[in-house]
Write a protein that holds these residues in place. Structure first.
Motif, PDB file in Angstrom:
ATOM      1  N   THR A 182       0.803  -1.232   0.000  1.00  0.00           N
ATOM      2  CA  THR A 182       0.000   0.000   0.000  1.00  0.00           C
ATOM      3  C   THR A 182       0.836   1.283   0.000  1.00  0.00           C
ATOM      4  O   THR A 182       0.410   2.294  -0.549  1.00  0.00           O
ATOM      5  N   LYS A 183       2.020   1.221   0.621  1.00  0.00           N
ATOM      6  CA  LYS A 183       2.824   2.450   0.774  1.00  0.00           C
ATOM      7  C   LYS A 183       4.182   2.403   0.087  1.00  0.00           C
ATOM      8  O   LYS A 183       4.873   3.409   0.018  1.00  0.00           O
ATOM      9  N   GLY A 184       4.622   1.211  -0.372  1.00  0.00           N
ATOM     10  CA  GLY A 184       5.892   1.122  -1.076  1.00  0.00           C
ATOM     11  C   GLY A 184       7.026   0.591  -0.229  1.00  0.00           C
ATOM     12  O   GLY A 184       6.912   0.378   0.984  1.00  0.00           O
ATOM     13  N   ALA A 185       8.171   0.371  -0.882  1.00  0.00           N
ATOM     14  CA  ALA A 185       9.306  -0.293  -0.251  1.00  0.00           C
ATOM     15  C   ALA A 185       9.947   0.534   0.854  1.00  0.00           C
ATOM     16  O   ALA A 185      10.405  -0.015   1.864  1.00  0.00           O
ATOM     17  N   THR A 186      10.024   1.848   0.706  1.00  0.00           N
ATOM     18  CA  THR A 186      10.679   2.680   1.714  1.00  0.00           C
ATOM     19  C   THR A 186       9.979   2.549   3.063  1.00  0.00           C
ATOM     20  O   THR A 186      10.613   2.309   4.100  1.00  0.00           O
ATOM     21  N   TRP A 187       8.661   2.704   3.070  1.00  0.00           N
ATOM     22  CA  TRP A 187       7.899   2.556   4.299  1.00  0.00           C
ATOM     23  C   TRP A 187       7.985   1.130   4.839  1.00  0.00           C
ATOM     24  O   TRP A 187       8.062   0.911   6.055  1.00  0.00           O
ATOM     25  N   ALA A 188       7.970   0.150   3.945  1.00  0.00           N
ATOM     26  CA  ALA A 188       8.007  -1.248   4.380  1.00  0.00           C
ATOM     27  C   ALA A 188       9.304  -1.560   5.114  1.00  0.00           C
ATOM     28  O   ALA A 188       9.303  -2.218   6.162  1.00  0.00           O
ATOM     29  N   PHE A 189      10.431  -1.102   4.566  1.00  0.00           N
ATOM     30  CA  PHE A 189      11.715  -1.338   5.239  1.00  0.00           C
ATOM     31  C   PHE A 189      11.756  -0.622   6.583  1.00  0.00           C
ATOM     32  O   PHE A 189      12.228  -1.180   7.592  1.00  0.00           O
ATOM     33  N   ALA A 190      11.271   0.609   6.620  1.00  0.00           N
ATOM     34  CA  ALA A 190      11.286   1.367   7.867  1.00  0.00           C
ATOM     35  C   ALA A 190      10.442   0.680   8.938  1.00  0.00           C
ATOM     36  O   ALA A 190      10.873   0.520  10.094  1.00  0.00           O
ATOM     37  N   VAL A 191       9.252   0.243   8.570  1.00  0.00           N
ATOM     38  CA  VAL A 191       8.376  -0.453   9.518  1.00  0.00           C
ATOM     39  C   VAL A 191       8.999  -1.780   9.947  1.00  0.00           C
ATOM     40  O   VAL A 191       8.966  -2.153  11.132  1.00  0.00           O
ATOM     41  N   GLY A 192       9.598  -2.511   9.003  1.00  0.00           N
ATOM     42  CA  GLY A 192      10.222  -3.793   9.332  1.00  0.00           C
ATOM     43  C   GLY A 192      11.372  -3.653  10.304  1.00  0.00           C
ATOM     44  O   GLY A 192      11.490  -4.415  11.276  1.00  0.00           O
ATOM     45  N   VAL A 193      12.238  -2.682  10.060  1.00  0.00           N
ATOM     46  CA  VAL A 193      13.371  -2.456  10.969  1.00  0.00           C
ATOM     47  C   VAL A 193      12.867  -2.071  12.359  1.00  0.00           C
ATOM     48  O   VAL A 193      13.340  -2.591  13.384  1.00  0.00           O
ATOM     49  N   ALA A 194      11.882  -1.173  12.418  1.00  0.00           N
ATOM     50  CA  ALA A 194      11.355  -0.735  13.710  1.00  0.00           C
ATOM     51  C   ALA A 194      10.734  -1.894  14.481  1.00  0.00           C
ATOM     52  O   ALA A 194      10.979  -2.072  15.689  1.00  0.00           O
ATOM     53  N   LEU A 195       9.945  -2.726  13.813  1.00  0.00           N
ATOM     54  CA  LEU A 195       9.301  -3.846  14.493  1.00  0.00           C
ATOM     55  C   LEU A 195      10.315  -4.879  14.971  1.00  0.00           C
ATOM     56  O   LEU A 195      10.184  -5.437  16.071  1.00  0.00           O
ATOM     57  N   CYS A 196      11.329  -5.161  14.155  1.00  0.00           N
ATOM     58  CA  CYS A 196      12.355  -6.139  14.564  1.00  0.00           C
ATOM     59  C   CYS A 196      13.144  -5.637  15.764  1.00  0.00           C
ATOM     60  O   CYS A 196      13.506  -6.416  16.658  1.00  0.00           O
ATOM     61  N   ILE A 197      13.424  -4.330  15.817  1.00  0.00           N
ATOM     62  CA  ILE A 197      14.126  -3.765  16.968  1.00  0.00           C
ATOM     63  C   ILE A 197      13.250  -3.850  18.214  1.00  0.00           C
ATOM     64  O   ILE A 197      13.697  -4.266  19.296  1.00  0.00           O
ATOM     65  N   LEU A 198      11.977  -3.473  18.067  1.00  0.00           N
ATOM     66  CA  LEU A 198      11.076  -3.473  19.220  1.00  0.00           C
ATOM     67  C   LEU A 198      10.812  -4.877  19.755  1.00  0.00           C
ATOM     68  O   LEU A 198      10.721  -5.093  20.961  1.00  0.00           O
ATOM     69  N   ILE A 199      10.702  -5.850  18.857  1.00  0.00           N
ATOM     70  CA  ILE A 199      10.313  -7.200  19.270  1.00  0.00           C
ATOM     71  C   ILE A 199      11.516  -8.075  19.603  1.00  0.00           C
ATOM     72  O   ILE A 199      11.484  -8.841  20.574  1.00  0.00           O
ATOM     73  N   TYR A 200      12.603  -7.942  18.839  1.00  0.00           N
ATOM     74  CA  TYR A 200      13.750  -8.828  19.059  1.00  0.00           C
ATOM     75  C   TYR A 200      14.934  -8.167  19.752  1.00  0.00           C
ATOM     76  O   TYR A 200      15.800  -8.861  20.284  1.00  0.00           O
ATOM     77  N   GLY A 201      14.999  -6.842  19.732  1.00  0.00           N
ATOM     78  CA  GLY A 201      16.076  -6.154  20.420  1.00  0.00           C
ATOM     79  C   GLY A 201      17.443  -6.563  19.911  1.00  0.00           C
ATOM     80  O   GLY A 201      17.756  -6.429  18.726  1.00  0.00           O
ATOM     81  N   ARG A 202      18.288  -7.113  20.801  1.00  0.00           N
ATOM     82  CA  ARG A 202      19.644  -7.500  20.423  1.00  0.00           C
ATOM     83  C   ARG A 202      19.666  -8.649  19.414  1.00  0.00           C
ATOM     84  O   ARG A 202      20.674  -8.859  18.735  1.00  0.00           O
ATOM     85  N   ARG A 203      18.591  -9.391  19.355  1.00  0.00           N
ATOM     86  CA  ARG A 203      18.513 -10.505  18.400  1.00  0.00           C
ATOM     87  C   ARG A 203      17.902 -10.034  17.071  1.00  0.00           C
ATOM     88  O   ARG A 203      17.186 -10.793  16.401  1.00  0.00           O
ATOM     89  N   PHE A 204      18.185  -8.798  16.706  1.00  0.00           N
ATOM     90  CA  PHE A 204      17.612  -8.181  15.505  1.00  0.00           C
ATOM     91  C   PHE A 204      17.864  -9.043  14.275  1.00  0.00           C
ATOM     92  O   PHE A 204      16.954  -9.284  13.473  1.00  0.00           O
ATOM     93  N   PHE A 205      19.103  -9.508  14.076  1.00  0.00           N
ATOM     94  CA  PHE A 205      19.444 -10.269  12.878  1.00  0.00           C
ATOM     95  C   PHE A 205      19.047 -11.740  12.981  1.00  0.00           C
ATOM     96  O   PHE A 205      18.672 -12.350  11.996  1.00  0.00           O
ATOM     97  N   GLN A 206      19.118 -12.309  14.182  1.00  0.00           N
ATOM     98  CA  GLN A 206      18.836 -13.733  14.336  1.00  0.00           C
ATOM     99  C   GLN A 206      17.341 -14.035  14.431  1.00  0.00           C
ATOM    100  O   GLN A 206      16.875 -15.058  13.942  1.00  0.00           O
ATOM    101  N   GLY A 207      16.584 -13.143  15.119  1.00  0.00           N
ATOM    102  CA  GLY A 207      15.179 -13.433  15.359  1.00  0.00           C
ATOM    103  C   GLY A 207      15.047 -14.645  16.260  1.00  0.00           C
ATOM    104  O   GLY A 207      15.804 -14.816  17.215  1.00  0.00           O
TER     105      GLY A 207
END
Length: 473
Positions: free
Chosen positions: A418-443
């Protein structure tokens, strides 16, 4: 029969740095069945024309010139040592269209497309030369990877069914054609029929060609398109208009800010594209188990340099909304299946892939074929997008490693569509930081998705490969 093999079992070639040059008749046997199939399947290549006429306002003849240039560059894969049937970056087409539509129609929109495709081409060439492709994709968290691939699939489906989309123009034709296509390609019942009946097995190898032929008949019957008017002679691409009004030769290079704006969409397209690289490698590895007589050298780095070079070249001589991808999955499967039947059926995988692409290029210059499929090009494109949408959503879900990953991916996919790749990457990075914290890359891996835990010979109910092992539909 002439032997085209080297002593080590590899098909003969001329070495050229990282490439292996192979020419028809000289280095590989020309496969006439694949050539004639390509002659007819050029209809799918022509389905890129509506994309360019609608997005860029490009005349039909100028868009045909783009398709023909891209067709010539398809040949570079097998000619330089990449044993695949190349195609578009189909799942990323809706992402690129949405990105380009943020710019006003005219030179600015064309510049946006040029900047994107040139950036993508140079990025892929750089990864191929340095061998960093696997590392780059490995840095993307699984949740973001899953979201991008799922979002590309959802965007493909939306592009067909949105108000004013292709479904509104061809409702009956698309409904009937896509129903039959999904049955032939994805249904368990037809897979069961193919394993038990040679006729249906051979029919299934035709890919989506029978559906396109059906659409040529259905569309006029439902008054959704005119009956084709067959024209004789050769097609007449308009290279002058293309180069004067839609390339850097007439418009100049895009500005630096436009290249910077294209980076998020380019990265999203690359994530989708890399999935095709892995799929092509897996299919060739499977074929290698059946054909020990030919040593097939598939090198992802070489593939990156070739399709990267195609994108960079097309960005200069004919910007292409369909882009230049590493694999036409449906037809590559058809070629590989025939290759697996033995040396009498197909001497070399290079002969099959190369002959097919020589066939599509021949079809593009024959006006009877171009005029036959011209009325239903929008249908052919809709079929391609819907089939790719199905596959992308399925693959995207399986990229997730946990329920949290899947939740993040769903949000990313919706934002991307709905909003394009720029917004999608921004939302994805923010959610991974909020939910996984230090395990950002590993999940995390909570074993919800058994794809990441079970060996291939022990498929569970969640493994899509199980469909091919069922004894009844």
């Amino acid at each position: 029969m002439r032997d085209y093999r080297r002593a080590d079992g590899e098909t003969r070639y001329w070495p050229l740095g990282p490439f292996k040059v192979r020419l028809p008749f000289l280095h590989y046997r020309f496969e006439w069945p694949d050539y004639f199939q390509g002659l007819l399947m050029c209809a799918v290549d022509l389905a890129a024309i509506p994309l360019m006429t609608e997005l860029l306002g490009m005349p039909f003849e100028a868009a045909l010139a783009v398709v023909m240039l891209n067709g010539l560059l398809y040949l570079t894969h097998h000619l330089l040592g990449d044993p695949v049937v190349p195609g578009w970056i189909t799942p990323a087409i809706p992402l690129l269209i949405a990105y380009c539509q943020t710019f006003p129609e005219g030179p600015e929109r064309v510049h946006a497309l040029i900047a994107f495709q040139l950036l993508l081409g140079l990025f892929c060439i750089g990864l191929g030369i340095t061998g960093l492709s696997r590392k780059v994709v490995g840095l993307v968290p699984p949740a973001i990877k899953a979201g991008i691939i799922m979002g590309a699939g959802i965007a493909a489906v939306i592009s067909v069914f949105k108000v004013g989309g292709r479904f509104d123009s061809f409702p009956w034709t698309i409904s009937i054609a896509i129903g039959i296509a999904f049955y032939l390609i994805f249904s368990r019942h037809f897979a069961w029929l193919k394993r038990r009946n040679a006729f249906w097995a051979n029919f299934g190898k035709l890919g989506i060609f029978p559906i396109i032929v059906l659409a040529i008949v259905i569309a006029p019957l439902f008054a959704e398109a005119p009956w084709p008017t067959i024209e004789w002679g050769f097609s007449k691409p308009d290279f002058v208009t293309l180069w004067n009004e839609y390339t850097v030769f007439g418009l100049g290079l895009p500005s630096v800010p436009m290249f910077l704006q294209a980076i998020p969409t380019m990265l999203a397209a690359y994530i989708v594209l890399f999935g095709d690289v892995l799929q092509g490698k897996a299919l060739l590895k499977e074929a290698d188990e059946s054909r020990r007589d030919e040593k097939v050298d598939y090198n992802p780095d070489r593939a990156h340099m070739i399709f990267g070079g195609r994108n960079a070249t097309m960005s200069i001589i004919g910007p292409d909304v369909a882009m230049c991808g590493p694999l036409w999955a449906a037809m590559h499967v058809v070629i590989v299946e025939r290759f697996k039947e033995g040396r009498k059926a197909m001497d070399s995988i290079f002969g099959g892939a190369g002959s097919f692409r020589w066939g599509t290029n021949t079809g593009l210059i024959l006006m009877p074929i171009v005029s036959l499929v011209e009325p239903i090009l929008g249908v052919a494109l809709a079929l391609t997008l819907l089939i790719q949408g199905y596959v992308s959503v399925r693959i995207g879900v399986l990229e997730a490693r946990s329920q949290r990953d899947l939740g993040i991916a769903g949000v990313i996919a919706a934002v991307l569509a709905t909003k394009g790749a720029t917004w999608a990457f921004a939302v994805g990075v923010a959610l991974c930081i909020l939910i996984y914290g230090r395990r950002f890359f590993q999940g995390e891996n909570d074993r919800t998705f058994t794809k990441h835990d079970l060996p291939p010979d022990n498929p569970s109910q969640d493994n899509p490969s199980r469909d091919n092992q069922e004894e009844s539909p």
